[in-house]
Design a protein around this motif. Structure first.
Motif, short mmCIF file in Angstrom:
data_model
loop_
_atom_site.label_atom_id
_atom_site.label_comp_id
_atom_site.label_asym_id
_atom_site.label_seq_id
_atom_site.Cartn_x
_atom_site.Cartn_y
_atom_site.Cartn_z
N ALA A 1 0.83 -1.21 0.00
CA ALA A 1 0.00 0.00 0.00
C ALA A 1 0.86 1.26 0.00
CB ALA A 1 -0.93 0.00 1.20
N MET A 2 1.98 1.23 0.71
CA MET A 2 2.88 2.39 0.72
C MET A 2 3.52 2.61 -0.64
SD MET A 2 2.78 3.93 3.61
CE MET A 2 4.24 4.91 3.74
N LYS A 3 3.73 1.53 -1.40
CA LYS A 3 4.33 1.65 -2.72
C LYS A 3 3.32 1.98 -3.82
CE LYS A 3 8.23 -1.36 -1.77
NZ LYS A 3 8.93 -2.61 -2.12
N SER A 4 2.06 2.00 -3.49
CA SER A 4 1.04 2.26 -4.50
C SER A 4 1.14 3.69 -5.01
CB SER A 4 -0.36 2.02 -3.92
OG SER A 4 -0.68 3.04 -2.99
N ASP A 5 0.58 3.92 -6.17
CA ASP A 5 0.66 5.23 -6.82
C ASP A 5 -0.05 6.32 -6.04
OD1 ASP A 5 2.16 4.28 -8.91
OD2 ASP A 5 0.41 3.79 -10.13
N GLY A 6 -0.98 5.97 -5.21
CA GLY A 6 -1.75 6.95 -4.47
C GLY A 6 -0.94 7.78 -3.49
N HIS A 7 0.22 7.27 -3.04
CA HIS A 7 0.98 7.98 -2.02
C HIS A 7 2.35 8.45 -2.51
CE1 HIS A 7 -1.96 7.17 1.00
NE2 HIS A 7 -1.95 5.90 0.69
N HIS A 8 2.70 8.16 -3.75
CA HIS A 8 4.02 8.57 -4.23
C HIS A 8 4.22 10.08 -4.18
CE1 HIS A 8 6.15 5.00 -5.31
NE2 HIS A 8 5.14 4.53 -6.02
N SER A 9 3.23 10.85 -4.55
CA SER A 9 3.39 12.30 -4.54
C SER A 9 3.53 12.84 -3.11
CB SER A 9 2.23 12.97 -5.26
OG SER A 9 1.02 12.71 -4.60
N GLU A 10 2.76 12.28 -2.18
CA GLU A 10 2.85 12.73 -0.79
C GLU A 10 4.21 12.37 -0.19
OE1 GLU A 10 -0.44 11.31 1.54
OE2 GLU A 10 -1.78 11.51 -0.17
N ILE A 11 4.66 11.16 -0.45
CA ILE A 11 5.95 10.72 0.08
C ILE A 11 7.08 11.50 -0.57
CG2 ILE A 11 7.54 8.77 0.21
CD1 ILE A 11 5.04 6.99 0.56
N ALA A 12 6.98 11.77 -1.88
CA ALA A 12 8.01 12.55 -2.58
C ALA A 12 8.08 13.97 -2.02
CB ALA A 12 7.72 12.59 -4.07
N ARG A 13 6.93 14.56 -1.71
CA ARG A 13 6.91 15.91 -1.14
C ARG A 13 7.55 15.91 0.24
NH1 ARG A 13 3.60 17.88 2.39
NH2 ARG A 13 2.03 16.28 2.03
N LEU A 14 7.23 14.93 1.06
CA LEU A 14 7.83 14.85 2.40
C LEU A 14 9.33 14.56 2.32
CD1 LEU A 14 5.03 13.00 4.34
CD2 LEU A 14 5.79 15.33 4.70
N ARG A 15 9.73 13.73 1.37
CA ARG A 15 11.16 13.46 1.18
C ARG A 15 11.90 14.74 0.82
NH1 ARG A 15 14.08 8.91 -2.57
NH2 ARG A 15 16.17 9.67 -2.19
N HIS A 16 11.30 15.52 -0.06
CA HIS A 16 11.91 16.81 -0.44
C HIS A 16 12.02 17.72 0.78
CE1 HIS A 16 12.81 20.38 -2.77
NE2 HIS A 16 11.84 20.99 -2.12
N ASP A 17 10.99 17.77 1.60
CA ASP A 17 11.01 18.60 2.81
C ASP A 17 12.13 18.16 3.76
OD1 ASP A 17 8.84 19.92 1.77
OD2 ASP A 17 7.38 19.01 3.14
N VAL A 18 12.30 16.85 3.92
CA VAL A 18 13.36 16.32 4.80
C VAL A 18 14.73 16.69 4.25
CG1 VAL A 18 14.46 14.21 5.63
CG2 VAL A 18 11.98 14.45 5.73
N GLU A 19 14.93 16.53 2.95
CA GLU A 19 16.22 16.84 2.35
C GLU A 19 16.54 18.33 2.46
OE1 GLU A 19 15.84 15.26 -1.59
OE2 GLU A 19 16.32 13.22 -0.93
N GLU A 20 15.57 19.18 2.23
CA GLU A 20 15.79 20.62 2.34
C GLU A 20 16.10 21.02 3.78
OE1 GLU A 20 16.10 22.95 -0.10
OE2 GLU A 20 16.08 21.14 -1.34
N TYR A 21 15.43 20.41 4.73
CA TYR A 21 15.68 20.69 6.14
C TYR A 21 17.09 20.24 6.53
CZ TYR A 21 15.22 20.57 11.19
OH TYR A 21 15.42 20.76 12.53
N ALA A 22 17.48 19.06 6.07
CA ALA A 22 18.78 18.50 6.44
C ALA A 22 19.95 19.28 5.82
CB ALA A 22 18.86 17.04 6.01
N LYS A 23 19.73 19.92 4.70
CA LYS A 23 20.80 20.68 4.02
C LYS A 23 21.31 21.85 4.84
CE LYS A 23 19.51 19.62 -0.73
NZ LYS A 23 18.97 20.19 -1.97
N GLN A 24 20.53 22.32 5.77
CA GLN A 24 20.94 23.49 6.54
C GLN A 24 21.92 23.16 7.66
OE1 GLN A 24 17.71 25.48 8.55
NE2 GLN A 24 16.58 23.57 8.73
N PHE A 25 22.20 21.86 7.87
CA PHE A 25 23.11 21.44 8.92
C PHE A 25 24.36 20.83 8.31
CE2 PHE A 25 18.79 20.97 10.61
CZ PHE A 25 18.86 21.89 11.65
N PRO A 26 25.53 21.07 8.91
CA PRO A 26 26.76 20.45 8.40
C PRO A 26 26.78 18.96 8.72
CG PRO A 26 27.22 21.65 10.41
CD PRO A 26 25.78 21.94 10.06
N THR A 27 27.48 18.21 7.90
CA THR A 27 27.64 16.79 8.14
C THR A 27 28.71 16.58 9.21
OG1 THR A 27 27.09 16.35 5.85
CG2 THR A 27 28.12 14.56 7.06
#
Length: 69
Positions: free
Chosen positions: A31-57
């Protein structure tokens, strides 16, 4: 604020899928891999990546990188 938005988004998706997919893990994963949630998960993934970029590794210095590009 950003962290709560991200966690809330993932919680909503997971809760919805858990209620609609049955009790087996393989059904939940399908169900998580179904097409119905790909856009929501992609948006949240983008949000996580943008948030993480502001911190040094931790333990990583750009000056000592072998490949800088």
């Amino acid at each position: 604020m950003v962290q709560s938005h991200i966690l809330h988004g993932y919680t909503l998706i997971a809760t919805y899928n858990a209620a609609n997919s049955g009790t087996k893990l393989k059904d939940f994963v399908a169900a998580m891999k179904s097409d119905g949630h790909h856009s929501e998960i992609a948006r949240l993934r983008h949000d996580v990546e943008e948030y993480a970029k502001q911190f040094p590794t931790v333990g990583f210095e750009k000056e000592t990188m072998k490949y800088k590009d």
